[in-house]
Design an enzyme around this catalytic site. Sequence first.
Site, PDB file in Angstrom:
ATOM      1  N   SER A   1      33.394  39.224  42.334  1.00 40.00           N
ATOM      2  CA  SER A   1      34.549  40.080  42.062  1.00 40.00           C
ATOM      3  C   SER A   1      35.129  39.753  40.694  1.00 40.00           C
ATOM      4  CB  SER A   1      35.616  39.856  43.127  1.00 40.00           C
ATOM      5  OG  SER A   1      36.217  38.591  42.926  1.00 40.00           O
ATOM      6  N   LYS A   2      36.018  40.624  40.268  1.00 39.97           N
ATOM      7  CA  LYS A   2      36.681  40.418  38.987  1.00 39.97           C
ATOM      8  C   LYS A   2      37.419  39.081  38.990  1.00 39.97           C
ATOM      9  CE  LYS A   2      40.617  42.445  36.727  1.00 39.97           C
ATOM     10  NZ  LYS A   2      40.759  41.294  35.844  1.00 39.97           N
ATOM     11  N   ARG A   3      37.958  38.727  40.170  1.00 43.17           N
ATOM     12  CA  ARG A   3      38.699  37.475  40.250  1.00 43.17           C
ATOM     13  C   ARG A   3      37.819  36.247  39.991  1.00 43.17           C
ATOM     14  NH1 ARG A   3      41.097  37.123  45.436  1.00 43.17           N
ATOM     15  NH2 ARG A   3      40.948  39.380  45.652  1.00 43.17           N
TER      16      ARG A   3
END
Length: 505
Positions: free
Chosen positions: A262-264
Amino acid sequence: MNCHQIRVRFAPSPTGPLHIGGVRTALYNYLFAKQSGGKLILRIEDTDSQRFVPGAEEYIIEAFKWLNIPFDEGVGIGGPFGPYRQSERKEIYKEYVRLLLDKGAAYIAFDTPAELDAKRKETANFQYDASTRMQMRNSLTLPVDEVRRLIDAGTHYVVRIRIEPNEEVHVHDLIRGDVVINSSVLDDKVLYKSADELPTYHLANIVDDHLMEITHVIRGEEWLPSAPLHVLLYRAFGWEDTMPQFAHLPLLLKPEGGGKLSKRDGDRLGFPVFPLEWKDPKSGEVSSGYRESGYLPEAVVNFLALLGWNPGDNQEIMSMKELVERFDLSRCSKSGAKFDFEKGKWFNHQYIQLKSNAEIASLFIPILESHGIKADPAYVEKVVGMIKERVSFVGELWEQCSFFFVAPAEYDEKTRKKRWKEDSAAQLGELIEVLRSRTPFDLEGTEAEVKAWIEQNGYHLGNIMNAVRLALVGEGKGPHIFDITEAIGKEETIRRIQRAIDLLK
Ligand code: GLU
Protein backbone atom coordinates in the site's frame (compact mmCIF):
# COMPACT_ATOMS: atom_id res chain seq x y z
CA MET A 1 -6.24 -20.90 -29.25
CA ASN A 2 -7.42 -17.73 -30.86
CA CYS A 3 -5.98 -17.43 -34.34
CA HIS A 4 -6.67 -13.72 -34.63
CA GLN A 5 -4.17 -11.05 -33.81
CA ILE A 6 -3.58 -10.70 -30.08
CA ARG A 7 -5.32 -7.65 -28.65
CA VAL A 8 -4.95 -6.74 -25.00
CA ARG A 9 -5.95 -3.70 -23.03
CA PHE A 10 -4.91 -1.76 -20.00
CA ALA A 11 -8.10 -0.34 -18.51
CA PRO A 12 -7.41 1.95 -15.56
CA SER A 13 -10.05 3.94 -13.74
CA PRO A 14 -8.92 7.55 -13.31
CA THR A 15 -9.44 7.59 -9.56
CA GLY A 16 -6.03 8.92 -8.58
CA PRO A 17 -2.39 8.29 -9.37
CA LEU A 18 -1.60 4.96 -10.95
CA HIS A 19 -0.28 2.51 -8.38
CA ILE A 20 2.97 0.73 -9.25
CA GLY A 21 1.01 -2.56 -9.40
CA GLY A 22 -1.05 -1.05 -12.21
CA VAL A 23 2.15 -0.17 -14.01
CA ARG A 24 3.24 -3.80 -13.79
CA THR A 25 -0.13 -4.93 -15.18
CA ALA A 26 0.26 -2.60 -18.15
CA LEU A 27 3.85 -3.75 -18.66
CA TYR A 28 2.85 -7.43 -18.74
CA ASN A 29 0.11 -6.62 -21.23
CA TYR A 30 2.65 -4.78 -23.36
CA LEU A 31 5.22 -7.60 -23.24
CA PHE A 32 2.57 -10.17 -24.05
CA ALA A 33 1.17 -8.19 -26.98
CA LYS A 34 4.53 -7.29 -28.49
CA GLN A 35 5.93 -10.80 -28.53
CA SER A 36 3.32 -11.78 -31.08
CA GLY A 37 3.05 -8.46 -32.88
CA GLY A 38 -0.28 -7.80 -31.16
CA LYS A 39 -1.91 -4.58 -30.07
CA LEU A 40 -2.10 -2.87 -26.68
CA ILE A 41 -5.07 -0.62 -26.05
CA LEU A 42 -5.47 2.08 -23.42
CA ARG A 43 -9.07 2.27 -22.30
CA ILE A 44 -10.11 4.71 -19.61
CA GLU A 45 -12.83 3.25 -17.39
CA ASP A 46 -14.41 6.39 -16.02
CA THR A 47 -18.03 5.35 -15.53
CA ASP A 48 -17.90 5.87 -11.78
CA SER A 49 -18.29 9.63 -11.69
CA GLN A 50 -18.20 9.59 -7.88
CA ARG A 51 -14.61 8.43 -7.91
CA PHE A 52 -13.35 10.51 -10.84
CA VAL A 53 -10.25 12.53 -10.00
CA PRO A 54 -9.18 15.37 -12.30
CA GLY A 55 -5.69 14.99 -13.69
CA ALA A 56 -5.56 11.22 -13.20
CA GLU A 57 -5.97 10.40 -16.89
CA GLU A 58 -3.22 12.83 -17.90
CA TYR A 59 -1.03 11.35 -15.18
CA ILE A 60 -1.52 7.82 -16.55
CA ILE A 61 -0.62 8.88 -20.08
CA GLU A 62 2.46 10.76 -18.92
CA ALA A 63 3.62 7.84 -16.79
CA PHE A 64 3.64 5.44 -19.73
CA LYS A 65 5.40 7.98 -21.91
CA TRP A 66 8.13 8.23 -19.29
CA LEU A 67 8.36 4.44 -19.00
CA ASN A 68 8.52 3.97 -22.77
CA ILE A 69 5.49 1.72 -22.85
CA PRO A 70 3.62 2.87 -25.93
CA PHE A 71 -0.02 2.02 -26.65
CA ASP A 72 -1.23 1.18 -30.13
CA GLU A 73 -4.78 2.43 -29.69
CA GLY A 74 -6.67 4.29 -27.06
CA VAL A 75 -7.25 7.54 -25.28
CA GLY A 76 -4.84 10.14 -26.60
CA ILE A 77 -3.99 7.98 -29.64
CA GLY A 78 -7.25 7.04 -31.32
CA GLY A 79 -7.91 3.93 -33.34
CA PRO A 80 -10.66 2.02 -35.13
CA PHE A 81 -12.56 0.94 -32.00
CA GLY A 82 -12.98 4.33 -30.34
CA PRO A 83 -14.01 6.23 -28.42
CA TYR A 84 -11.78 4.64 -25.80
CA ARG A 85 -13.02 6.67 -22.86
CA GLN A 86 -16.04 4.90 -21.39
CA SER A 87 -17.84 8.10 -20.44
CA GLU A 88 -18.07 8.77 -24.19
CA ARG A 89 -19.68 5.38 -24.87
CA LYS A 90 -22.88 5.85 -22.83
CA GLU A 91 -25.22 5.22 -25.76
CA ILE A 92 -23.43 2.00 -26.70
CA TYR A 93 -23.92 0.53 -23.23
CA LYS A 94 -27.63 1.41 -23.18
CA GLU A 95 -28.10 -0.70 -26.28
CA TYR A 96 -26.49 -3.71 -24.60
CA VAL A 97 -28.43 -3.25 -21.39
CA ARG A 98 -31.58 -3.37 -23.50
CA LEU A 99 -30.35 -6.55 -25.18
CA LEU A 100 -29.93 -8.30 -21.81
CA LEU A 101 -33.36 -7.12 -20.66
CA ASP A 102 -34.97 -8.40 -23.86
CA LYS A 103 -33.29 -11.75 -23.43
CA GLY A 104 -34.50 -12.01 -19.85
CA ALA A 105 -30.89 -12.20 -18.67
CA ALA A 106 -31.30 -9.02 -16.64
CA TYR A 107 -34.14 -7.24 -14.89
CA ILE A 108 -35.08 -3.81 -13.60
CA ALA A 109 -35.04 -3.16 -9.85
CA PHE A 110 -36.59 -0.20 -8.03
CA ASP A 111 -35.46 -0.89 -4.47
CA THR A 112 -34.27 2.33 -2.90
CA PRO A 113 -31.05 2.47 -0.87
CA ALA A 114 -33.21 2.75 2.27
CA GLU A 115 -35.19 -0.35 1.36
CA LEU A 116 -32.03 -2.30 0.68
CA ASP A 117 -30.59 -1.19 4.01
CA ALA A 118 -33.70 -2.29 5.83
CA LYS A 119 -33.50 -5.66 4.13
CA ARG A 120 -29.85 -6.05 5.10
CA LYS A 121 -30.73 -5.33 8.71
CA GLU A 122 -33.57 -7.80 8.69
CA THR A 123 -31.69 -10.67 6.98
CA ALA A 124 -28.19 -11.64 8.02
CA ASN A 125 -25.81 -11.89 5.01
CA PHE A 126 -28.50 -10.60 2.72
CA GLN A 127 -27.63 -11.09 -0.92
CA TYR A 128 -29.75 -9.91 -3.85
CA ASP A 129 -30.05 -13.21 -5.69
CA ALA A 130 -32.35 -16.05 -6.74
CA SER A 131 -33.27 -16.74 -3.12
CA THR A 132 -34.35 -13.16 -2.35
CA ARG A 133 -35.15 -11.39 -5.61
CA MET A 134 -38.81 -12.44 -5.53
CA GLN A 135 -39.24 -10.55 -2.24
CA MET A 136 -37.96 -7.32 -3.76
CA ARG A 137 -39.42 -4.52 -5.88
CA ASN A 138 -38.37 -5.36 -9.39
CA SER A 139 -39.63 -6.22 -12.84
CA LEU A 140 -39.84 -9.88 -11.85
CA THR A 141 -42.28 -9.16 -9.03
CA LEU A 142 -44.20 -6.07 -10.19
CA PRO A 143 -46.86 -6.08 -12.92
CA VAL A 144 -45.64 -4.94 -16.33
CA ASP A 145 -47.76 -1.77 -16.38
CA GLU A 146 -46.54 -0.81 -12.90
CA VAL A 147 -42.96 -1.11 -14.12
CA ARG A 148 -43.81 1.03 -17.13
CA ARG A 149 -45.55 3.61 -14.91
CA LEU A 150 -42.59 3.87 -12.53
CA ILE A 151 -40.14 4.33 -15.36
CA ASP A 152 -42.33 6.94 -17.06
CA ALA A 153 -42.61 8.80 -13.77
CA GLY A 154 -38.83 9.08 -13.73
CA THR A 155 -38.34 6.73 -10.78
CA HIS A 156 -34.68 5.77 -10.42
CA TYR A 157 -33.94 2.15 -11.12
CA VAL A 158 -31.02 -0.16 -11.67
CA VAL A 159 -30.62 -3.09 -14.00
CA ARG A 160 -29.38 -6.30 -12.41
CA ILE A 161 -28.03 -9.44 -13.98
CA ARG A 162 -30.24 -12.46 -13.33
CA ILE A 163 -27.95 -15.21 -12.11
CA GLU A 164 -29.27 -18.77 -12.07
CA PRO A 165 -28.30 -20.55 -8.84
CA ASN A 166 -26.39 -23.80 -8.40
CA GLU A 167 -24.41 -23.80 -11.55
CA GLU A 168 -20.68 -24.38 -11.79
CA VAL A 169 -18.97 -21.42 -13.35
CA HIS A 170 -15.52 -22.13 -14.78
CA VAL A 171 -12.97 -19.39 -15.26
CA HIS A 172 -10.07 -20.69 -17.24
CA ASP A 173 -7.07 -18.70 -16.11
CA LEU A 174 -3.74 -18.89 -17.93
CA ILE A 175 -1.86 -18.53 -14.65
CA ARG A 176 -4.18 -20.26 -12.20
CA GLY A 177 -5.75 -22.96 -14.33
CA ASP A 178 -9.42 -23.80 -13.99
CA VAL A 179 -11.06 -21.75 -11.23
CA VAL A 180 -14.54 -23.07 -10.41
CA ILE A 181 -17.18 -21.45 -8.28
CA ASN A 182 -20.86 -22.12 -7.67
CA SER A 183 -23.12 -19.42 -9.07
CA SER A 184 -25.16 -19.40 -5.86
CA VAL A 185 -22.45 -17.38 -4.12
CA LEU A 186 -22.83 -14.60 -6.68
CA ASP A 187 -25.32 -11.79 -6.29
CA ASP A 188 -27.40 -10.20 -9.02
CA LYS A 189 -24.90 -7.42 -9.60
CA VAL A 190 -26.01 -4.01 -10.76
CA LEU A 191 -25.10 -3.47 -14.41
CA TYR A 192 -26.66 -0.08 -15.03
CA LYS A 193 -28.04 2.87 -13.07
CA SER A 194 -30.76 5.06 -14.52
CA ALA A 195 -29.82 7.91 -12.16
CA ASP A 196 -26.69 8.78 -14.11
CA GLU A 197 -27.51 6.70 -17.20
CA LEU A 198 -24.22 4.92 -16.75
CA PRO A 199 -23.27 1.28 -16.72
CA THR A 200 -21.25 -0.16 -13.85
CA TYR A 201 -17.71 -1.42 -14.29
CA HIS A 202 -18.81 -4.99 -15.03
CA LEU A 203 -21.09 -4.22 -17.93
CA ALA A 204 -18.91 -1.57 -19.55
CA ASN A 205 -15.83 -3.75 -19.17
CA ILE A 206 -17.39 -6.79 -20.85
CA VAL A 207 -19.12 -4.86 -23.63
CA ASP A 208 -15.92 -3.03 -24.46
CA ASP A 209 -13.70 -6.09 -24.33
CA HIS A 210 -16.11 -7.69 -26.77
CA LEU A 211 -16.47 -4.71 -29.10
CA MET A 212 -12.76 -3.94 -29.03
CA GLU A 213 -12.02 -7.58 -29.90
CA ILE A 214 -9.86 -8.16 -26.86
CA THR A 215 -8.32 -11.63 -26.92
CA HIS A 216 -6.66 -11.70 -23.48
CA VAL A 217 -7.58 -10.02 -20.22
CA ILE A 218 -4.41 -9.69 -18.16
CA ARG A 219 -5.08 -7.90 -14.90
CA GLY A 220 -4.44 -7.89 -11.18
CA GLU A 221 -5.56 -10.66 -8.89
CA GLU A 222 -7.99 -8.29 -7.20
CA TRP A 223 -10.26 -8.74 -10.24
CA LEU A 224 -10.39 -12.53 -10.00
CA PRO A 225 -13.57 -12.46 -7.85
CA SER A 226 -15.31 -10.57 -10.68
CA ALA A 227 -14.29 -13.07 -13.32
CA PRO A 228 -17.13 -15.62 -12.79
CA LEU A 229 -19.66 -12.81 -13.22
CA HIS A 230 -17.84 -11.77 -16.36
CA VAL A 231 -18.01 -15.30 -17.72
CA LEU A 232 -21.76 -15.30 -17.03
CA LEU A 233 -22.13 -11.98 -18.79
CA TYR A 234 -20.38 -13.32 -21.87
CA ARG A 235 -22.77 -16.23 -21.77
CA ALA A 236 -25.80 -13.97 -21.31
CA PHE A 237 -24.80 -12.01 -24.40
CA GLY A 238 -24.09 -15.19 -26.34
CA TRP A 239 -20.44 -14.23 -26.82
CA GLU A 240 -18.81 -17.35 -25.35
CA ASP A 241 -17.01 -18.11 -28.61
CA THR A 242 -15.03 -14.90 -28.54
CA MET A 243 -14.60 -14.66 -24.79
CA PRO A 244 -11.06 -13.48 -23.99
CA GLN A 245 -8.66 -15.69 -22.09
CA PHE A 246 -8.05 -14.57 -18.54
CA ALA A 247 -4.77 -14.19 -16.68
CA HIS A 248 -4.89 -12.82 -13.15
CA LEU A 249 -1.50 -11.59 -12.00
CA PRO A 250 -0.18 -12.15 -8.49
CA LEU A 251 -0.54 -9.38 -5.94
CA LEU A 252 2.35 -7.13 -5.04
CA LEU A 253 2.97 -7.69 -1.35
CA LYS A 254 4.53 -5.57 1.38
CA PRO A 255 8.35 -5.85 1.42
CA GLU A 256 8.14 -8.06 4.50
CA GLY A 257 5.27 -10.09 2.99
CA GLY A 258 1.87 -10.51 4.59
CA GLY A 259 -0.62 -8.22 2.92
CA LYS A 260 -0.97 -6.09 -0.11
CA LEU A 261 1.53 -3.35 -0.87
CA SER A 262 0.00 0.00 0.00
CA LYS A 263 0.92 3.64 -0.23
CA ARG A 264 1.47 3.58 3.51
CA ASP A 265 4.23 0.97 3.13
CA GLY A 266 6.00 3.37 0.82
CA ASP A 267 5.64 6.24 3.30
CA ARG A 268 6.76 4.01 6.16
CA LEU A 269 9.82 2.58 4.43
CA GLY A 270 10.68 5.51 2.21
CA PHE A 271 10.09 4.34 -1.34
CA PRO A 272 7.65 5.51 -4.00
CA VAL A 273 4.61 3.43 -4.94
CA PHE A 274 3.72 5.64 -7.89
CA PRO A 275 5.59 6.06 -11.19
CA LEU A 276 5.46 9.87 -11.12
CA GLU A 277 5.05 12.34 -8.33
CA TRP A 278 1.38 13.05 -7.63
CA LYS A 279 -0.20 16.03 -6.01
CA ASP A 280 -3.65 15.30 -4.72
CA PRO A 281 -5.91 17.97 -6.23
CA LYS A 282 -8.10 18.11 -3.12
CA SER A 283 -5.75 17.79 -0.15
CA GLY A 284 -2.63 19.09 -1.88
CA GLU A 285 -0.76 16.12 -0.42
CA VAL A 286 2.27 15.14 -2.51
CA SER A 287 3.24 11.50 -3.04
CA SER A 288 6.69 10.71 -4.36
CA GLY A 289 7.27 9.12 -7.74
CA TYR A 290 9.96 6.92 -9.24
CA ARG A 291 10.78 9.55 -11.84
CA GLU A 292 11.29 12.35 -9.34
CA SER A 293 13.22 10.04 -7.02
CA GLY A 294 15.86 9.64 -9.69
CA TYR A 295 15.04 6.23 -11.10
CA LEU A 296 15.75 5.51 -14.74
CA PRO A 297 12.64 4.26 -16.55
CA GLU A 298 14.53 1.21 -17.88
CA ALA A 299 15.41 0.21 -14.31
CA VAL A 300 11.81 0.54 -13.16
CA VAL A 301 10.60 -1.57 -16.09
CA ASN A 302 13.19 -4.29 -15.48
CA PHE A 303 12.48 -4.33 -11.74
CA LEU A 304 8.71 -4.58 -12.22
CA ALA A 305 9.00 -7.24 -14.91
CA LEU A 306 10.55 -9.60 -12.38
CA LEU A 307 7.94 -9.03 -9.68
CA GLY A 308 5.75 -12.04 -10.38
CA TRP A 309 7.54 -13.46 -13.39
CA ASN A 310 10.99 -14.90 -13.98
CA PRO A 311 12.65 -16.17 -17.12
CA GLY A 312 13.61 -19.50 -15.55
CA ASP A 313 17.33 -18.88 -15.46
CA ASN A 314 19.19 -16.39 -13.32
CA GLN A 315 19.24 -13.55 -15.77
CA GLU A 316 18.10 -10.34 -14.13
CA ILE A 317 19.19 -7.47 -16.35
CA MET A 318 17.01 -7.48 -19.44
CA SER A 319 16.29 -4.76 -21.94
CA MET A 320 12.71 -4.17 -23.04
CA LYS A 321 13.51 -6.10 -26.21
CA GLU A 322 14.72 -9.11 -24.24
CA LEU A 323 11.75 -8.89 -21.90
CA VAL A 324 9.42 -8.97 -24.89
CA GLU A 325 11.20 -12.03 -26.25
CA ARG A 326 11.35 -13.93 -22.99
CA PHE A 327 8.13 -12.99 -21.18
CA ASP A 328 5.83 -15.95 -20.64
CA LEU A 329 2.48 -15.82 -18.86
CA SER A 330 2.79 -19.46 -17.91
CA ARG A 331 5.90 -18.58 -15.92
CA CYS A 332 4.03 -16.00 -13.81
CA SER A 333 3.61 -17.04 -10.22
CA LYS A 334 0.25 -17.61 -8.59
CA SER A 335 1.40 -16.39 -5.21
CA GLY A 336 2.08 -12.77 -4.39
CA ALA A 337 5.40 -11.09 -5.09
CA LYS A 338 7.14 -9.26 -2.26
CA PHE A 339 7.97 -5.71 -3.22
CA ASP A 340 11.69 -5.69 -2.60
CA PHE A 341 12.45 -2.00 -3.07
CA GLU A 342 16.14 -2.53 -2.24
CA LYS A 343 16.23 -4.61 -5.39
CA GLY A 344 14.74 -1.63 -7.20
CA LYS A 345 17.71 0.47 -6.10
CA TRP A 346 20.04 -2.29 -7.21
CA PHE A 347 18.47 -2.23 -10.67
CA ASN A 348 18.92 1.52 -10.83
CA HIS A 349 22.59 1.15 -9.90
CA GLN A 350 23.01 -1.44 -12.64
CA TYR A 351 21.32 0.74 -15.26
CA ILE A 352 23.46 3.73 -14.35
CA GLN A 353 26.52 1.58 -15.06
CA LEU A 354 25.02 0.40 -18.36
CA LYS A 355 24.27 3.89 -19.61
CA SER A 356 26.97 5.81 -21.44
CA ASN A 357 28.82 8.47 -19.49
CA ALA A 358 27.41 11.03 -21.90
CA GLU A 359 23.83 10.05 -21.05
CA ILE A 360 24.44 10.19 -17.32
CA ALA A 361 26.29 13.49 -17.75
CA SER A 362 23.28 14.99 -19.51
CA LEU A 363 21.13 14.04 -16.50
CA PHE A 364 23.73 15.40 -14.10
CA ILE A 365 24.31 18.77 -15.80
CA PRO A 366 21.00 20.28 -14.58
CA ILE A 367 21.97 19.27 -11.02
CA LEU A 368 25.35 20.96 -11.45
CA GLU A 369 23.57 24.04 -12.73
CA SER A 370 21.36 24.06 -9.66
CA HIS A 371 24.60 24.34 -7.66
CA GLY A 372 25.62 27.27 -9.83
CA ILE A 373 28.13 25.31 -11.87
CA LYS A 374 28.44 25.64 -15.59
CA ALA A 375 30.83 22.91 -16.66
CA ASP A 376 32.07 21.68 -20.01
CA PRO A 377 29.98 18.57 -20.91
CA ALA A 378 33.14 16.67 -21.89
CA TYR A 379 34.57 17.33 -18.43
CA VAL A 380 31.31 16.26 -16.73
CA GLU A 381 31.38 13.07 -18.78
CA LYS A 382 34.90 12.32 -17.65
CA VAL A 383 34.00 12.87 -13.98
CA VAL A 384 30.86 10.74 -14.35
CA GLY A 385 33.00 7.93 -15.74
CA MET A 386 35.14 7.97 -12.60
CA ILE A 387 32.29 8.22 -10.12
CA LYS A 388 29.16 6.50 -11.40
CA GLU A 389 30.21 3.13 -10.06
CA ARG A 390 29.70 4.56 -6.56
CA VAL A 391 26.12 5.71 -6.99
CA SER A 392 22.68 4.22 -7.42
CA PHE A 393 21.04 7.53 -8.38
CA VAL A 394 22.14 10.44 -10.53
CA GLY A 395 21.16 12.62 -7.56
CA GLU A 396 23.92 11.02 -5.49
CA LEU A 397 26.63 12.13 -7.91
CA TRP A 398 26.99 15.65 -6.51
CA GLU A 399 27.71 14.38 -3.03
CA GLN A 400 30.33 12.04 -4.48
CA CYS A 401 32.09 14.38 -6.89
CA SER A 402 31.44 18.03 -6.08
CA PHE A 403 35.20 18.48 -5.51
CA PHE A 404 35.76 18.04 -9.23
CA PHE A 405 33.88 21.30 -9.70
CA VAL A 406 34.52 23.34 -6.56
CA ALA A 407 37.44 23.36 -4.13
CA PRO A 408 36.54 22.08 -0.68
CA ALA A 409 35.24 24.94 1.44
CA GLU A 410 36.30 23.23 4.63
CA TYR A 411 38.16 20.14 5.78
CA ASP A 412 36.45 17.27 7.51
CA GLU A 413 37.62 17.42 11.12
CA LYS A 414 37.97 13.70 11.70
CA THR A 415 39.94 13.17 8.50
CA ARG A 416 42.15 16.14 9.27
CA LYS A 417 43.02 14.74 12.70
CA LYS A 418 43.90 11.39 11.25
CA ARG A 419 45.50 12.33 7.96
CA TRP A 420 47.25 15.68 8.43
CA LYS A 421 50.56 14.96 10.14
CA GLU A 422 53.19 17.07 11.82
CA ASP A 423 55.28 17.21 8.66
CA SER A 424 52.46 17.31 6.11
CA ALA A 425 52.73 21.06 5.50
CA ALA A 426 56.47 20.94 4.83
CA GLN A 427 56.23 17.88 2.61
CA LEU A 428 53.33 19.22 0.57
CA GLY A 429 55.27 22.48 0.18
CA GLU A 430 58.02 20.47 -1.53
CA LEU A 431 55.45 18.52 -3.52
CA ILE A 432 54.12 21.77 -4.98
CA GLU A 433 57.57 22.41 -6.47
CA VAL A 434 57.59 18.92 -8.01
CA LEU A 435 54.16 19.45 -9.50
CA ARG A 436 54.93 22.93 -10.79
CA SER A 437 57.72 21.65 -13.01
CA ARG A 438 55.74 18.67 -14.26
CA THR A 439 54.58 18.74 -17.90
CA PRO A 440 52.41 17.31 -19.20
CA PHE A 441 50.23 17.04 -16.12
CA ASP A 442 48.99 13.61 -17.13
CA LEU A 443 47.88 10.76 -14.91
CA GLU A 444 50.71 8.23 -15.39
CA GLY A 445 53.54 10.68 -15.80
CA THR A 446 52.61 12.75 -12.78
CA GLU A 447 52.03 9.69 -10.65
CA ALA A 448 55.42 8.20 -11.59
CA GLU A 449 57.24 11.45 -10.91
CA VAL A 450 55.58 12.04 -7.54
CA LYS A 451 56.24 8.48 -6.44
CA ALA A 452 59.89 8.75 -7.45
CA TRP A 453 60.21 11.96 -5.43
CA ILE A 454 58.63 10.26 -2.38
CA GLU A 455 61.00 7.32 -2.68
CA GLN A 456 64.10 9.50 -3.10
CA ASN A 457 63.26 11.38 0.06
CA GLY A 458 62.26 8.33 2.04
CA TYR A 459 58.80 9.80 2.69
CA HIS A 460 55.77 7.73 3.53
CA LEU A 461 53.63 7.22 0.42
CA GLY A 462 50.39 6.71 2.35
CA ASN A 463 50.86 9.77 4.51
CA ILE A 464 51.55 12.06 1.58
CA MET A 465 48.65 10.71 -0.47
CA ASN A 466 46.25 11.03 2.44
CA ALA A 467 47.26 14.64 3.06
CA VAL A 468 46.92 15.43 -0.65
CA ARG A 469 43.49 13.85 -0.71
CA LEU A 470 42.43 15.97 2.24
CA ALA A 471 43.69 19.08 0.39
CA LEU A 472 41.96 18.22 -2.88
CA VAL A 473 38.71 16.69 -1.66
CA GLY A 474 38.29 18.04 1.86
CA GLU A 475 37.77 14.56 3.24
CA GLY A 476 38.98 10.99 2.85
CA LYS A 477 36.85 9.86 -0.09
CA GLY A 478 37.12 9.98 -3.87
CA PRO A 479 38.78 8.11 -6.70
CA HIS A 480 42.49 7.65 -7.35
CA ILE A 481 44.43 10.83 -6.50
CA PHE A 482 46.05 11.19 -9.89
CA ASP A 483 42.71 10.83 -11.63
CA ILE A 484 41.67 13.86 -9.64
CA THR A 485 44.82 15.88 -10.30
CA GLU A 486 44.67 15.19 -14.01
CA ALA A 487 41.00 16.19 -14.14
CA ILE A 488 41.23 19.43 -12.19
CA GLY A 489 44.60 20.34 -13.72
CA LYS A 490 47.90 21.67 -12.49
CA GLU A 491 46.87 25.17 -11.45
CA GLU A 492 43.94 24.02 -9.38
CA THR A 493 45.86 21.13 -7.81
CA ILE A 494 48.59 23.46 -6.65
CA ARG A 495 46.11 26.08 -5.50
CA ARG A 496 44.24 23.54 -3.33
CA ILE A 497 47.41 22.10 -1.82
CA GLN A 498 48.69 25.57 -1.04
CA ARG A 499 45.40 26.49 0.57
CA ALA A 500 45.49 23.39 2.79
CA ILE A 501 49.04 24.23 3.85
CA ASP A 502 47.99 27.76 4.72
CA LEU A 503 44.91 26.74 6.62
CA LEU A 504 46.06 23.56 8.34
CA LYS A 505 49.66 24.13 9.29
N1 GLU B 1 -11.08 -0.46 -14.46
C1 GLU B 1 -10.49 -1.61 -13.85
C2 GLU B 1 -9.27 -1.14 -13.08
O1 GLU B 1 -9.28 -0.05 -12.64
C3 GLU B 1 -10.17 -2.62 -14.92
C4 GLU B 1 -9.99 -4.01 -14.44
C5 GLU B 1 -9.84 -4.93 -15.62
O2 GLU B 1 -8.74 -4.93 -16.19
O3 GLU B 1 -10.79 -5.58 -16.00
O4 GLU B 1 -8.29 -1.82 -12.92
